[in-house]
Structure formats: C-alpha cells, structure tokens
Enzyme design. Structure first.
Site, PDB file in Angstrom:
ATOM      1  N   LYS A 180       0.892  -1.171   0.000  1.00 16.52           N
ATOM      2  CA  LYS A 180       0.000   0.000   0.000  1.00 16.52           C
ATOM      3  C   LYS A 180       0.924   1.212   0.000  1.00 16.52           C
ATOM      4  O   LYS A 180       1.432   1.633   1.037  1.00 16.52           O
ATOM      5  CB  LYS A 180      -0.893  -0.022   1.246  1.00 16.52           C
ATOM      6  CG  LYS A 180      -2.256   0.617   1.045  1.00 16.52           C
ATOM      7  CD  LYS A 180      -2.227   2.076   0.654  1.00 16.52           C
ATOM      8  CE  LYS A 180      -2.091   2.984   1.848  1.00 16.52           C
ATOM      9  NZ  LYS A 180      -1.854   4.406   1.452  1.00 16.52           N
ATOM     10  N   GLU A 256       9.115   1.258  11.250  1.00 17.70           N
ATOM     11  CA  GLU A 256      10.102   2.339  11.175  1.00 17.70           C
ATOM     12  C   GLU A 256       9.313   3.632  11.244  1.00 17.70           C
ATOM     13  O   GLU A 256       8.569   3.967  10.318  1.00 17.70           O
ATOM     14  CB  GLU A 256      10.919   2.215   9.890  1.00 17.70           C
ATOM     15  CG  GLU A 256      11.791   0.963   9.927  1.00 17.70           C
ATOM     16  CD  GLU A 256      12.464   0.624   8.604  1.00 17.70           C
ATOM     17  OE1 GLU A 256      12.593   1.495   7.742  1.00 17.70           O
ATOM     18  OE2 GLU A 256      12.861  -0.544   8.453  1.00 17.70           O
ATOM     19  N   CYS A 290      13.684  10.452   7.303  1.00 19.43           N
ATOM     20  CA  CYS A 290      13.515  10.089   8.707  1.00 19.43           C
ATOM     21  C   CYS A 290      14.812  10.255   9.489  1.00 19.43           C
ATOM     22  O   CYS A 290      14.782  10.445  10.698  1.00 19.43           O
ATOM     23  CB  CYS A 290      13.026   8.656   8.801  1.00 19.43           C
ATOM     24  SG  CYS A 290      14.194   7.502   8.080  1.00 19.43           S
ATOM     25  N   GLU A 392       8.448  16.135  15.953  1.00 16.01           N
ATOM     26  CA  GLU A 392       8.933  15.968  14.580  1.00 16.01           C
ATOM     27  C   GLU A 392       8.211  16.966  13.670  1.00 16.01           C
ATOM     28  O   GLU A 392       6.989  17.046  13.672  1.00 16.01           O
ATOM     29  CB  GLU A 392       8.637  14.546  14.089  1.00 16.01           C
ATOM     30  CG  GLU A 392       9.109  14.328  12.663  1.00 16.01           C
ATOM     31  CD  GLU A 392       8.813  12.921  12.152  1.00 16.01           C
ATOM     32  OE1 GLU A 392       9.754  12.249  11.721  1.00 16.01           O
ATOM     33  OE2 GLU A 392       7.636  12.497  12.190  1.00 16.01           O
TER      34      GLU A 392
HETATM   35  P1  NAD Z   1       1.834   8.275   7.572  1.00 17.86           P
HETATM   36  O1  NAD Z   1       1.932   7.495   8.819  1.00 17.86           O
HETATM   37  O2  NAD Z   1       0.872   9.396   7.509  1.00 17.86           O
HETATM   38  O3  NAD Z   1       1.445   7.331   6.349  1.00 17.86           O
HETATM   39  C1  NAD Z   1       2.236   6.215   6.002  1.00 17.86           C
HETATM   40  C2  NAD Z   1       1.356   5.193   5.296  1.00 17.86           C
HETATM   41  O4  NAD Z   1       0.396   4.676   6.212  1.00 17.86           O
HETATM   42  C3  NAD Z   1       0.569   5.744   4.112  1.00 17.86           C
HETATM   43  O5  NAD Z   1       0.587   4.789   3.084  1.00 17.86           O
HETATM   44  C4  NAD Z   1      -0.821   5.909   4.690  1.00 17.86           C
HETATM   45  O6  NAD Z   1      -1.849   5.863   3.733  1.00 17.86           O
HETATM   46  C5  NAD Z   1      -0.896   4.717   5.628  1.00 17.86           C
HETATM   47  N1  NAD Z   1      -1.861   4.832   6.724  1.00 17.86           N
HETATM   48  C6  NAD Z   1      -2.230   5.950   7.387  1.00 17.86           C
HETATM   49  N2  NAD Z   1      -3.102   5.633   8.365  1.00 17.86           N
HETATM   50  C7  NAD Z   1      -3.287   4.280   8.317  1.00 17.86           C
HETATM   51  C8  NAD Z   1      -4.068   3.366   9.067  1.00 17.86           C
HETATM   52  N3  NAD Z   1      -4.827   3.756  10.087  1.00 17.86           N
HETATM   53  N4  NAD Z   1      -3.998   2.058   8.741  1.00 17.86           N
HETATM   54  C9  NAD Z   1      -3.216   1.630   7.726  1.00 17.86           C
HETATM   55  N5  NAD Z   1      -2.466   2.464   6.977  1.00 17.86           N
HETATM   56  C10 NAD Z   1      -2.485   3.773   7.267  1.00 17.86           C
HETATM   57  O7  NAD Z   1       3.317   8.759   7.247  1.00 17.86           O
HETATM   58  P2  NAD Z   1       3.779   9.698   6.061  1.00 17.86           P
HETATM   59  O8  NAD Z   1       3.261  11.075   6.339  1.00 17.86           O
HETATM   60  O9  NAD Z   1       3.478   9.046   4.775  1.00 17.86           O
HETATM   61  O10 NAD Z   1       5.374   9.688   6.219  1.00 17.86           O
HETATM   62  C11 NAD Z   1       6.083  10.571   7.030  1.00 17.86           C
HETATM   63  C12 NAD Z   1       6.397   9.928   8.356  1.00 17.86           C
HETATM   64  O11 NAD Z   1       7.119   8.731   8.132  1.00 17.86           O
HETATM   65  C13 NAD Z   1       7.290  10.749   9.262  1.00 17.86           C
HETATM   66  O12 NAD Z   1       6.821  10.645  10.578  1.00 17.86           O
HETATM   67  C14 NAD Z   1       8.650  10.080   9.156  1.00 17.86           C
HETATM   68  O13 NAD Z   1       9.499  10.248  10.257  1.00 17.86           O
HETATM   69  C15 NAD Z   1       8.239   8.664   9.002  1.00 17.86           C
HETATM   70  N6  NAD Z   1       9.302   7.880   8.374  1.00 17.86           N
HETATM   71  C16 NAD Z   1      10.050   7.049   9.151  1.00 17.86           C
HETATM   72  C17 NAD Z   1      11.086   6.300   8.588  1.00 17.86           C
HETATM   73  C18 NAD Z   1      11.961   5.388   9.414  1.00 17.86           C
HETATM   74  O14 NAD Z   1      12.752   4.648   8.823  1.00 17.86           O
HETATM   75  N7  NAD Z   1      11.856   5.397  10.728  1.00 17.86           N
HETATM   76  C19 NAD Z   1      11.340   6.412   7.230  1.00 17.86           C
HETATM   77  C20 NAD Z   1      10.565   7.287   6.468  1.00 17.86           C
HETATM   78  C21 NAD Z   1       9.531   8.010   7.050  1.00 17.86           C
HETATM   79  O1  6OD Z   2      18.369   3.637   3.771  1.00 19.28           O
HETATM   80  C1  6OD Z   2      17.460   2.923   4.210  1.00 19.28           C
HETATM   81  O2  6OD Z   2      17.433   1.706   4.076  1.00 19.28           O
HETATM   82  C2  6OD Z   2      16.345   3.553   4.920  1.00 19.28           C
HETATM   83  N1  6OD Z   2      15.453   2.711   5.473  1.00 19.28           N
HETATM   84  C3  6OD Z   2      16.264   4.890   4.965  1.00 19.28           C
HETATM   85  C4  6OD Z   2      15.213   5.586   5.593  1.00 19.28           C
HETATM   86  C5  6OD Z   2      15.074   6.899   5.388  1.00 19.28           C
HETATM   87  C6  6OD Z   2      13.960   7.574   5.938  1.00 19.28           C
HETATM   88  O3  6OD Z   2      13.403   8.515   5.420  1.00 19.28           O
END
Ligand code: NAD
Ligand code: 6OD
Length: 488
Positions: A180, A256, A290, A392
C-alpha cells in the site's frame, strides 16, 4: 485539456481496475497541479490482492528454490535500471524532488535493494548443533520458512527506496506481498509491477493496492485476516493504529517510525565535514528524511562560526524546477504538509526563537507558484521544552543550541521521546566511541550521515520504531525459524 493518465492497482500480475471505479488525484507538489488519477482500491480489491498473494505462496513461488528466487530478484534490479528514466520521471512527478537527488539516491537504491537482499539470502548460513542428551545423539538444524503474506505500508518521502527496502527482503525470503504505497506517491509501485512481470516473478507474488489509510486501502489491508505480518514505515501515531489492527490474529509487525534526531558537534571535529554533513542531514529532500537532524548541539567555542556556516549552506540551496540540474531544493510533499511545517515556523517565532535564516514559504515564479515551497530555516534561542524542539516537523529546518560539556550534550541529545538516529562529529577517537555508545538511538552516524550498508541493522529505539531490518535482521522478520531435531 488532455485526459489524465491513470495509476492503477496491480493485482495477480495484472493492472487492475477498481471494483468501485473510485479514483483520487495525484498532485505534483512542485506546481500544485493534478497530473494523474489514482484508482482507489476497495475492500474487495484488497481481498483479491491478498487472495492472489496466498495462492502464489501455495503455488510456484512457494515451491521455488531460494537460488532461483535470488536470480529473479537480480533481474528485477536490472529491470529497474533498464527503465531508469521512467522510474525517475514518476518519482519526480510524485514528490517534486530534484532530478539530481532522485537519480543519485532514490532510483539506484530501488535496484540496489533487490541485489543486496538476493545476496544476503544466498550467503546466509543456518544453525547446526551436534547434540548429546541423556545418552541419545541427535543433530539439530534450523530452517527458515517464509512468514506468508506480508502487508507493506509505505510513506511518501523516499517512495521507491523505502518500498523496495521491504519488498526485496520479503520476496527474497519467499513471501508474497501486498503493497500500500502512500496516497501522495503511488506511481513507482505500479511501475514496479510491470518490472516484476517482465522479470518473470509469478503472478500474485507482488501486488499493489492504492488508497488512503483509515477507512481505505491501508486499513482494509492491515485488518485483513489473510495478512500474516505487517511492515510499516510512517508516523508514530499511524504505527499505533496499525499495531491495534495487528493485535487481531496476533500478527507480527516491523515499524520504522518518526524521529527528532539530534546531532552533536564537538569543537575538535573536522569543521568543514561537520558543516557539510549536517547541512545535508538537515536540508536533503527538503528535510523529509527520517534520518534528518532537526536538533543540533554545537560546542560553544565553535557555535557562532558553525551557525554562520550552516546558514551559508542553507542560503546557497537553489529552489527551482525539479528537472533543472542546478536545482538543489525541492518543495515539500504537499500544501497540507507545508501548512503543518509553517505552523511550527509561527510557533518558533511566538516562542522567541532567533530566525537566523528562512522562516516562511518561498514565492516561486510562473508554474511553480502553486507548489509547496518553503525556505530552509535555522533557529537558535529556543528552550528545550518548546514543541519546535521536541516534536517531529519533517521539513528543512533545524534548531541549533550551544553546549559546554560532553555530559550535557549527551543529556540534551537523549532527552526525546524518539530515538531513530543521532549524529556525532569529533576528531577524538575515544570520545567518538564513548559518546556513540551513550546516544539513545538505533543508528549513530560518526563523522558521517546516511552512509548506508544494507547489511547493517536499521531501526529506532523508543517511539521511533519496533524491530530492526537490514541484512540478517530482515531475514529474522520475514521468516519463521524452525528447528528440526533428528535422533541419530
Ligand atoms: P503516515 O503514517 O501518515 O502514512 C504512512 C502510510 O500509512 C501511508 O501509506 C498511509 O496511507 C498509511 N496509513 C495511514 N493511516 C493508516 C491506518 N490507520 N492504517 C493503515 N495504513 C495507514 O506517514 P507519512 O506522512 O506518509 O510519512 C512521514 C512519516 O514517516 C514521518 O513521521 C517520518 O518520520 C516517518 N518515516 C520514518 C522512517 C523510518 O525509517 N523510521 C522512514 C521514512 C519516514
Ligand atoms: O536507507 C534505508 O534503508 C532507509 N530505510 C532509509 C530511511 C530513510 C527515511 O526517510
């Protein structure tokens, strides 16, 4: 007006029309214009995708030798490279990120993820024990079995990179997936379906359902009883909601999540390297990574010089059309996300921050005027209790604060509900190891940032995640370990 291009679901090896014929708009964040329509998967479509994955698991994919799977995954990597320009165009249209960034990071990593996990699988050795117990001899050995049907729920910031970072190990281990993608960035996931088919991946192994989270494809998928495990990257709050869904059926999760990463710069660091790296860590991808640093702690003797150098880096960034080679700053992902980031900019001012550079939206000319542009921003002078320093933001912004003692720097860096990554710059080798060990984060970059080796453990502590992926750690999540004991 020309008819808009449609981004479709990909189910059972086919581009699939949604049962309900619903579609939503895909907006180019650089211009604010709609450039495609995306089919929204219904509950029925999600059910079809999970069913197709289950059948593939029981069929050819489930019976395939791991070595053959690895060959097919190498072909997927080659397929991404062969269609490099299409992936690049799709990723840039979805995110608005500069072509220079997408072509050096996002798309190459899409291919690299498949090669890396094909290789991890080939080189992994199982456990073996010769056992003697109460006078009986036996051998014990382990088998790794696929976990089953895996739901892969993705964010928008590095769409292809983060999706393939999970799809590749899941497939390498013999699972089937239903992806998804984020509703903001659907394009590359469907394109990957075409590559899968061309590479000879059997129907049903890789499926894509588009849509939103609650009440839409995200929730339908994570609640689906046919899903055996869920791997998710996104916000911490969403992780909580998915964890509740996973409780039904006691399904495994790998998360993550969000962060508020700190960087600590000691006066004995290589100054130019620290400035270069932290500037990248703050501003790359408009701060939407992230691993980004949103808090910097700089030892007092170099504080003023460091802030000035970081500001110079921020001011040298060039916002512009994503396709221009000279563009180094893209927009945020959406106007909605910009509203959120700007609310923190307002808050910083209200709480008395010194806005050393930036602090607002950027007015862009011509067709870029409707995009989600925002100025790279550096603040000083906020208390650590400020929401701007604690929460964040996920934008090209950072708060910088001086410190006097190593102990103080460690305490400041660790005082956060998050613990994904931390950065540490010092020229003192003992201090590097000592402080790295004390920083409360899943990943510590020492005199470096985002220098990846895909065999290493990746994940966060505290509210930044659950579990680790990368190398053998991915195999741990995507397989069930089975012990076999044979009496001799
Ligand atoms: P988000 O949580 O809003 O959405 C992520 C995904 O989850 C989307 O596909 C969304 O449609 C889906 N989703 C939302 N609510 C849901 C539910 N109730 N059930 C199932 N699916 C659902 O995140 P975003 O805004 O797309 O991404 C930004 C966030 O992601 C930031 O907080 C960032 O720190 C985090 N992030 C973390 C990492 C990591 O490796 N730790 C990497 C990249 C991004
Ligand atoms: O480099 C990767 O494998 C990884 N998971 C990066 C994540 C970046 C977050 O935005």
């Amino acid at each position: 007006m020309a008819e808009l291009h449609h981004i479709r679901n990909y189910i059972n090896g086919q581009i699939a029309r949604p049962a309900n014929r619903r579609a939503f708009e895909d907006v180019d964040p650089a211009t604010g214009t709609v450039f495609a329509l995306v089919d929204e998967a219904s509950e029925e479509d999600v059910d079809a995708a999970v069913g197709a994955a289950r059948r593939a698991l029981r069929g050819a994919w489930g019976r395939m030798d791991a070595d053959v799977r690895a060959v097919l995954l190498d072909r997927v990597a080659a397929g991404i490279e062969a269609r490099f320009d299409s992936f690049l165009a799709a990723e840039v249209a979805d995110t608005g990120k500069p072509v220079s960034l997408a072509s050096s990071l996002d798309i190459p990593r899409g291919a690299a993820n498949f090669r890396a996990f094909a290789s991890v699988l080939k080189h992994h050795a199982g456990e073996f024990f010769a056992t003697r117990w109460h006078g009986s001899d036996a051998i014990n050995y382990t088998l790794r079995k696929p976990k089953g049907v895996i739901a892969v729920v993705c964010p928008w910031n590095l769409p292809l990179l983060l999706m393939t970072w999970k799809v590749a190990p899941a497939l390498a281990c013999g699972n089937c997936v239903v992806v998804k993608p984020s509703e903001e960035t659907p394009a590359t996931a469907t394109l990957l379906g075409e590559v899968m088919r061309e590479a000879g991946i059997p129907d049903g192994v890789y499926n894509v359902v588009h849509g939103f989270g609650p009440g839409s494809a995200g929730e339908h998928l994570t609640r689906h009883p046919g899903v055996d495990a869920i791997t998710f990257t996104g916000e911490t709050g969403t992780g909580g909601a998915i964890m509740k869904a996973a409780a039904d059926g006691v399904r495994a999760v790998s998360f993550e999540l969000g962060g508020k990463n700190a960087g600590v710069v000691f006066a004995d660091a290589d100054f130019d390297r620290a400035v270069d790296d932290t500037a990248r860590a703050v501003f790359l991808n408009s701060g939407q990574i992230c691993l980004q640093a949103e808090r910097l702690y700089v030892e007092r003797p170099i504080f003023d010089r460091f802030v000035a150098a970081l500001v110079a880096k921020a001011e040298a960034l060039r916002a512009g059309p994503p396709g221009d080679a000279a563009t180094s700053l893209g927009p945020l992902i959406s106007l909605e996300h910009r509203r959120k980031v700007l609310s923190y900019f307002d808050r910083a001012r209200e709480e008395g921050a010194s806005v050393v550079t930036g602090g607002g939206a950027i007015a862009m000319p011509g067709e870029l005027a409707g995009g989600a542009w925002i100025a790279p921003t550096v603040w000083t002078g906020l208390p650590e209790s400020s929401a701007v320093v604690r929460e964040e933001i996920f934008g090209p912004c950072v708060h910088v604060r001086p410190f006097d003692e190593e102990e103080e720097a460690v305490e400041l860096a660790n005082d956060s509900p998050y613990g994904l990554a931390a950065m540490l710059y010092t020229g003192h080798v003992s201090r590097a190891h000592r402080v790295a060990a004390r920083l409360d984060a899943g990943i510590v970059w020492v005199n470096s940032w985002f220098l990846r080796d895909l065999r290493t453990a990746f994940g966060g502590t505290k509210q930044s995640g659950l579990g680790r992926e990368g190398g053998i750690h991915s195999l741990e999540f995507y397989t069930e370990l089975k012990n076999v004991c044979v009496r001799l």
